[in-house]
Scaffold this motif. Structure first.
Motif, short mmCIF file in Angstrom:
data_model
loop_
_atom_site.label_atom_id
_atom_site.label_comp_id
_atom_site.label_asym_id
_atom_site.label_seq_id
_atom_site.Cartn_x
_atom_site.Cartn_y
_atom_site.Cartn_z
N GLN A 51 -63.36 -33.23 -21.89
CA GLN A 51 -63.15 -32.85 -23.26
C GLN A 51 -61.76 -31.99 -23.14
O GLN A 51 -61.65 -31.20 -22.09
CB GLN A 51 -64.22 -31.86 -23.80
CG GLN A 51 -65.37 -32.54 -24.44
CD GLN A 51 -66.22 -31.66 -24.95
OE1 GLN A 51 -66.34 -30.32 -24.54
NE2 GLN A 51 -67.17 -32.19 -25.69
N ASN A 111 -58.84 -29.60 -25.54
CA ASN A 111 -58.28 -28.62 -26.72
C ASN A 111 -57.28 -29.79 -27.39
O ASN A 111 -56.56 -30.38 -26.70
CB ASN A 111 -58.17 -27.40 -26.44
CG ASN A 111 -56.68 -27.24 -25.67
OD1 ASN A 111 -56.66 -28.18 -24.48
ND2 ASN A 111 -55.75 -26.47 -26.20
N LYS A 121 -55.81 -27.67 -21.83
CA LYS A 121 -57.25 -26.90 -21.50
C LYS A 121 -58.36 -28.02 -21.29
O LYS A 121 -58.83 -28.76 -22.29
CB LYS A 121 -57.39 -25.93 -22.49
CG LYS A 121 -58.75 -25.23 -22.10
CD LYS A 121 -59.15 -23.92 -22.85
CE LYS A 121 -60.43 -23.27 -22.50
NZ LYS A 121 -60.52 -22.21 -23.59
N THR A 144 -62.42 -29.30 -20.21
CA THR A 144 -63.61 -28.81 -20.23
C THR A 144 -64.46 -29.72 -19.83
O THR A 144 -64.19 -31.04 -20.18
CB THR A 144 -64.03 -27.91 -21.14
OG1 THR A 144 -63.98 -28.46 -22.41
CG2 THR A 144 -63.28 -26.50 -21.32
N ASN A 145 -65.78 -29.52 -19.36
CA ASN A 145 -66.81 -30.57 -19.30
C ASN A 145 -66.31 -31.96 -18.58
O ASN A 145 -66.64 -33.08 -19.09
CB ASN A 145 -67.32 -30.74 -20.79
CG ASN A 145 -67.78 -29.72 -21.30
OD1 ASN A 145 -68.45 -29.00 -20.55
ND2 ASN A 145 -67.76 -29.77 -22.77
N LYS A 146 -65.83 -31.51 -17.55
CA LYS A 146 -65.54 -32.98 -16.63
C LYS A 146 -66.68 -33.61 -15.93
O LYS A 146 -67.37 -32.73 -15.41
CB LYS A 146 -64.33 -32.48 -15.45
CG LYS A 146 -62.97 -32.19 -16.15
CD LYS A 146 -62.29 -31.68 -14.76
CE LYS A 146 -61.97 -33.02 -13.85
NZ LYS A 146 -60.87 -32.68 -12.74
N LYS A 205 -63.72 -31.55 -31.47
CA LYS A 205 -63.51 -31.78 -29.96
C LYS A 205 -63.02 -33.23 -29.76
O LYS A 205 -63.65 -34.14 -30.25
CB LYS A 205 -64.68 -31.42 -29.14
CG LYS A 205 -64.90 -29.85 -29.36
CD LYS A 205 -66.09 -29.58 -28.29
CE LYS A 205 -66.53 -27.84 -28.55
NZ LYS A 205 -67.63 -27.60 -27.56
#
Length: 438
Positions: free
Chosen positions: A220, A222, A366, A368-370, A410
């Protein structure tokens, strides 16, 4: 005393009058227009970065031939090997270009037996543009041709390196008789692939990994969004004269200054701009002129966000369509079913933009949630490719890419296998699957 002062003042006035008369008689009058020309845009704050054409031209893939019919493929995301090979080759000189025939070399034997590297481009690149990336001798008769592949190999048993440039029509090849390369250079390039994934090909066109491919992640990221006001300021001559047309408040938003139109999809953030005042002129479109003009237009009206590659140019009856593919983490983004994202496309008429399509979403850095994922390979992937070929479409390239999904404000990027057809169009072949637990 007073009389002397008057005489001196009169003399000065006479001299000034003579000088003014001379300037009026012999100087060139200033004829530049004082009013803003209708061909100039209002200067607006830049939204993205400017870009140069040489940064938009790079191989879609590097195919490494390691001898004994062993091969691997490096993509722009194959760090650091892809960058190292490209950096080394960009510093070499290719001189003494000579025209030859395609069938002058047994290419199937070369790819199976000789060590070498193929640089494959998503679209054919004119020599004049390719020379901005590589040190190619431009003093030869056929420099107007376009190249879609460069093949460098060390001829087995002869101790020589041969370099060939393949023309887009598939009939001709150009050999650099004086290339600044040694067999040790080629050995070094090939050595990078010794421990990489094994790829194979039945015809030397599409290379398929022999096993599923790991080392990939969904993620995810930004993002920001250009505002409607920012886009209007960058696209209309005078944003104050634009009118808003809203037939459906929940649907697309339309803006116009009576000569130019702008359509924005509020949910997906996709933008389509058209200019109806583009002059209609006779004559053929010049590809290089169209590409350079398209890049200049984007530099001035929206800018670039992240890495892009020149990937497509299609001739239509009305215009030339120029497309730039967007990359993220060095992999291309292919539009998903619910989100148009990943490219900018312009319709060009002899260097003038008649339409401009792009996303207003600006991807951030940025992450996240790899989550670890795996792309299929081997027979399962070959079966999928065979099913596509049965439909009659010729697949010329297979590459890893991202499919974007927009949900709850997202963006998630999911790894996929992408394919490119012979007409330049791209499509998602299959999604990745969760990586098996270790």
């Amino acid at each position: 005393m007073i009389e002397k002062g008057k005489s001196l003042l009169l003399a000065v006035l006479v001299v000034l009058s003579l000088v003014q008369s001379y300037m009026l008689a012999y100087s060139t009058p200033y004829m530049d227009a004082k009013e803003k020309s209708d061909l100039n845009y209002v200067q607006a704050e830049p939204l993205g970065d400017e870009e140069k054409v040489e940064n938009l031209i790079f191989p879609e893939q590097l195919v490494l031939h390691m001898g004994e019919d062993k091969h691997t493929v490096f993509f722009p995301g194959t760090k650091p090997y892809y960058d190292l090979i490209l950096l080394k080759l960009s510093d070499r000189a290719f001189k003494g270009i000579q025209l030859g025939a395609y069938n002058s070399v047994d290419w199937d034997r070369v790819r199976r037996e000789d060590k070498g590297v193929e640089l494959r481009f998503a679209r054919a690149i004119p020599f004049d543009l390719l020379q901005r990336v590589f040190r190619i001798d431009g003093d030869f008769l056929f420099s107007g041709d376009s190249i879609d592949k460069i093949w460098i190999y060390a001829s087995q048993g002869q101790g020589e390196v041969r370099t060939f440039f393949f023309s887009a029509d598939g009939r001709n090849v150009y050999e650099a008789l004086r290339a600044d390369l040694t067999t040790q250079d080629v050995e070094g390039y090939v050595g990078f692939g010794q421990y990489w994934d094994s790829y194979s090909s039945a015809d030397g066109q599409v290379y398929v990994p022999d096993e599923p491919v790991g080392r990939i992640f969904s993620m995810q990221i930004n993002y920001n969004r250009y505002s409607i006001e920012q886009i209007q300021e960058n696209l209309f001559f005078d944003p104050g004269t634009t009118k808003t047309i809203q037939d459906n408040p929940a649907g697309p938003q339309y803006y116009t200054d009576t000569k130019r139109g702008l359509k924005i999809e509020p949910d997906s953030g996709w933008m389509s701009y058209t200019d109806t005042v583009v002059p209609t002129t006779s004559g053929q479109n010049d590809y290089i002129d169209n590409v350079l003009s398209a890049i200049s237009f984007i530099n001035q009206h929206g800018g670039w966000n992240g890495k892009h590659a020149l990937t497509q140019e299609v001739e239509t009856d009305a215009a030339s369509i120029v497309r730039f593919q967007q990359y993220y983490n060095e992999a291309p983004i292919l539009s998903g079913s619910n989100l148009s994202l990943g490219y900018m496309q312009l319709a060009m008429q002899q260097g003038v933009v008649s339409s401009y399509d792009r996303s207003l979403l600006v991807l951030g850095d940025k992450i996240t949630n790899k989550v670890a994922r795996q792309l299929p390979g081997g027979d399962a992937l070959r079966k999928l490719l065979s099913e596509v070929r049965v439909s009659g479409r010729d697949v010329e390239s297979l590459f890893p890419a991202y499919r974007p999904v927009l949900k709850d404000e997202k963006i998630t990027l999911l790894p996929v296998w992408g394919i490119r057809f012979s007409d330049g169009e791209v499509e998602i072949l299959t999604d990745s699957t969760p990586a098996p637990a270790k």
